[in-house]
Write an enzyme that holds these catalytic residues in place. Structure first.
Site, PDB file in Angstrom:
ATOM      1  N   ARG A 228       1.273  -1.214   0.132  1.00 39.14           N
ATOM      2  CA  ARG A 228       0.095  -0.045  -0.256  1.00 39.14           C
ATOM      3  C   ARG A 228       0.812   1.253   0.716  1.00 39.14           C
ATOM      4  NH1 ARG A 228      -3.843  -2.885  -1.641  1.00 39.14           N
ATOM      5  NH2 ARG A 228      -5.114  -3.325  -0.852  1.00 39.14           N
ATOM      6  N   HIS A 276      -1.032  -0.436 -10.209  1.00 38.66           N
ATOM      7  CA  HIS A 276      -1.469  -1.424  -9.552  1.00 38.66           C
ATOM      8  C   HIS A 276      -1.513  -2.451  -9.702  1.00 38.66           C
ATOM      9  CE1 HIS A 276      -3.433  -1.566  -5.040  1.00 38.66           C
ATOM     10  NE2 HIS A 276      -3.432  -3.053  -5.407  1.00 38.66           N
TER      11      HIS A 276
HETATM   12  P1  NAP Z   1      -0.780 -10.946   5.477  1.00 40.27           P
HETATM   13  O1  NAP Z   1      -0.705 -12.276   5.197  1.00 40.27           O
HETATM   14  O2  NAP Z   1      -1.719 -10.235   6.364  1.00 40.27           O
HETATM   15  O3  NAP Z   1       0.769 -10.818   6.527  1.00 40.27           O
HETATM   16  C1  NAP Z   1       0.957  -9.621   6.614  1.00 40.27           C
HETATM   17  C2  NAP Z   1       2.622  -9.362   7.343  1.00 40.27           C
HETATM   18  O4  NAP Z   1       3.086  -8.189   7.848  1.00 40.27           O
HETATM   19  C3  NAP Z   1       2.714 -10.266   8.372  1.00 40.27           C
HETATM   20  O5  NAP Z   1       3.713 -11.072   8.590  1.00 40.27           O
HETATM   21  C4  NAP Z   1       2.552  -9.702   9.593  1.00 40.27           C
HETATM   22  O6  NAP Z   1       2.933 -10.442  10.882  1.00 40.27           O
HETATM   23  C5  NAP Z   1       3.084  -8.517   8.835  1.00 40.27           C
HETATM   24  N1  NAP Z   1       3.582  -7.095   9.718  1.00 40.27           N
HETATM   25  C6  NAP Z   1       1.756  -6.301   9.802  1.00 40.27           C
HETATM   26  N2  NAP Z   1       2.033  -5.024  10.605  1.00 40.27           N
HETATM   27  C7  NAP Z   1       3.784  -5.481  11.355  1.00 40.27           C
HETATM   28  C8  NAP Z   1       3.800  -4.852  11.718  1.00 40.27           C
HETATM   29  N3  NAP Z   1       3.630  -3.841  12.665  1.00 40.27           N
HETATM   30  N4  NAP Z   1       5.390  -5.007  12.245  1.00 40.27           N
HETATM   31  C9  NAP Z   1       5.886  -5.819  12.198  1.00 40.27           C
HETATM   32  N5  NAP Z   1       5.153  -6.624  11.062  1.00 40.27           N
HETATM   33  C10 NAP Z   1       4.246  -6.710  10.422  1.00 40.27           C
HETATM   34  O7  NAP Z   1      -1.148 -10.166   4.044  1.00 40.27           O
HETATM   35  P2  NAP Z   1      -0.932 -10.547   3.203  1.00 40.27           P
HETATM   36  O8  NAP Z   1      -1.438 -11.126   2.563  1.00 40.27           O
HETATM   37  O9  NAP Z   1       1.109 -11.631   2.935  1.00 40.27           O
HETATM   38  O10 NAP Z   1      -1.289  -8.909   1.898  1.00 40.27           O
HETATM   39  C11 NAP Z   1       0.193  -8.061   1.986  1.00 40.27           C
HETATM   40  C12 NAP Z   1      -0.551  -6.679   2.020  1.00 40.27           C
HETATM   41  O11 NAP Z   1      -0.132  -6.832   0.051  1.00 40.27           O
HETATM   42  C13 NAP Z   1      -2.241  -7.009   1.970  1.00 40.27           C
HETATM   43  O12 NAP Z   1      -2.495  -5.829   2.685  1.00 40.27           O
HETATM   44  C14 NAP Z   1      -2.533  -5.877   0.876  1.00 40.27           C
HETATM   45  O13 NAP Z   1      -2.358  -4.590   0.716  1.00 40.27           O
HETATM   46  C15 NAP Z   1      -1.220  -6.502  -0.868  1.00 40.27           C
HETATM   47  N6  NAP Z   1      -2.109  -6.681  -1.720  1.00 40.27           N
HETATM   48  C16 NAP Z   1      -1.327  -5.669  -2.456  1.00 40.27           C
HETATM   49  C17 NAP Z   1      -1.647  -5.889  -3.875  1.00 40.27           C
HETATM   50  C18 NAP Z   1      -1.069  -5.597  -5.053  1.00 40.27           C
HETATM   51  O14 NAP Z   1      -1.887  -5.801  -6.424  1.00 40.27           O
HETATM   52  N7  NAP Z   1      -0.524  -4.339  -5.342  1.00 40.27           N
HETATM   53  C19 NAP Z   1      -2.414  -7.855  -4.244  1.00 40.27           C
HETATM   54  C20 NAP Z   1      -2.672  -8.232  -3.079  1.00 40.27           C
HETATM   55  C21 NAP Z   1      -2.516  -7.801  -1.464  1.00 40.27           C
HETATM   56  P3  NAP Z   1       2.893 -11.790  11.442  1.00 40.27           P
HETATM   57  O15 NAP Z   1       3.070 -12.493  10.666  1.00 40.27           O
HETATM   58  O16 NAP Z   1       3.747 -11.815  12.526  1.00 40.27           O
HETATM   59  O17 NAP Z   1       1.330 -11.180  11.471  1.00 40.27           O
END
Ligand code: NAP
Length: 313
Positions: A228, A276
């Site tokens: 994001r 995006h």
């Molecule tokens: P996820 O499974 O919820 O993983 C989030 C990761 O971030 C986890 O490892 C979490 O740690 C870590 N995290 C969150 N807050 C933190 C903090 N304050 N300090 C340290 N680590 C932190 O999410 P995901 O499915 O991998 O997706 C990630 C993001 O990608 C989504 O939220 C979305 O915004 C983005 N996205 C973008 C696109 C695009 O096309 N550009 C497409 C899909 C998604 P823990 O493992 O310890 O909980």
């Protein structure tokens, strides 16, 4: 059985494409648009499948048990459900993780293999061979080790990159160094050649990557932002690109999308702009995942792992 409401803020062609695919995959259920549901029927709806809904559209359905998002990022929905008993489920689709891992690899190669510089050289008809760095010499660090982060790290590791990640909770990942906390983040950044952001946008990660943290990267480091826009303080990034501390940034996401035509980011030679597209949702695989979630709920009363609304992800 209760009806399911499909609330979609996308333009009408996309909305009807989604509806067709959802209806095909989710059998034995009635999926309706909000305008097809009367006020009295609205009270019986227990599941909403949503994409960019307006909060007022959700408020019409006061007895929702869970909301299934069509997207993986749910920062806008989190505020709409705070203090409500309804569970919020984001899309966790292995196909989405695979697509993101492919994008991470593609744009890591782009930076590693000097594609930015060769494109500039071609414009200037300049024949010059730049130093080649092998994967094993390159330290690639991923912020976030969730569904998408792990998929990206796994692919990078297979190609012998030196890989690290930063997360909130500890991870045991074969051959991948995991850092925690502020001190861990500082250490990781100080050793990073290419930094990839896959953190969700939460109150804690909003503008997390500002001047202080980005300055911890070694001079000449490169950045990829695929989660994001608002996780990065773009003013600080522009300054660090200007003074050469960061050599190049590949940005797929922005604080305000789409970028306006007058935004200087478009013409910054040290930024590659993507609209995006790093991991678009695949409608067919997503609908299959959602169908499974709904069957599991109807048959076993199990709601898939919900977002921790307090944490914001
Ligand atoms: P996820 O499974 O919820 O993983 C989030 C990761 O971030 C986890 O490892 C979490 O740690 C870590 N995290 C969150 N807050 C933190 C903090 N304050 N300090 C340290 N680590 C932190 O999410 P995901 O499915 O991998 O997706 C990630 C993001 O990608 C989504 O939220 C979305 O915004 C983005 N996205 C973008 C696109 C695009 O096309 N550009 C497409 C899909 C998604 P823990 O493992 O310890 O909980």
């Amino acid at each position: 059985m209760n009806n399911i409401v499909f609330i979609c803020g996308s333009e009408s062609a996309t909305k009807s494409q989604w509806l067709t695919i959802l209806k095909k995959e989710i059998v034995n259920e009635t999926i309706l648009l909000p305008e097809q549901i009367s006020e009295s029927q609205a009270k019986q709806v227990d599941i909403a499948i949503v994409a960019n809904p307006e909060p007022k559209d959700l408020a019409r359905f006061p007895n929702l048990v869970w909301i299934q998002s069509l997207w993986a990022g749910v920062e806008k929905l989190v505020s709409a459900v705070t203090d409500k008993p309804v569970k919020l489920v984001r899309l966790e689709d292995p196909q989405l993780a695979k697509t993101m891992a492919e994008s991470v690899l593609a744009w890591t190669f782009y930076l590693q293999r000097n594609m930015v510089e060769y494109a500039k050289q071609q414009t200037n008809k300049q024949w010059r061979q730049l130093p080649s760095i092998s994967c094993s010499e390159l330290q690639v660090s991923v912020l976030g080790a969730g569904a998408l982060g792990i998929a990206a790290l796994t692919v990078l590791k297979k190609l012998d990159y030196q890989v690290s990640c930063w997360s909130r909770t500890a991870k045991q990942l074969d051959g991948i160094k995991n850092y925690l906390g502020t001190a861990g983040l500082h250490t990781m950044l100080s050793k990073t050649d290419i930094l990839i952001n896959l953190l969700p946008l939460t109150p804690e990660t909003h503008h997390l990557l500002g001047k202080d943290l980005l300055s911890k990267l070694p001079r000449g480091a490169k950045l990829i932002n695929f989660s994001r826009g608002a996780v990065i303080d773009s003013k600080a990034l522009l300054n660090l690109l200007e003074n050469g501390h960061i050599a190049h940034a590949v940005l797929d996401v922005f604080e305000h999308e789409p970028l306006t035509p007058t935004n200087a980011i478009w013409t910054n030679p040290n930024i590659t702009v993507l609209p995006h597209i790093s991991a678009p949702t695949n409608m067919h695989s997503a609908a299959k995942v959602i169908a499974k979630n709904i069957t599991n709920y109807r048959e076993n009363n199990v709601i898939p792992g919900a977002v921790n609304v307090k944490q914001g992800y």
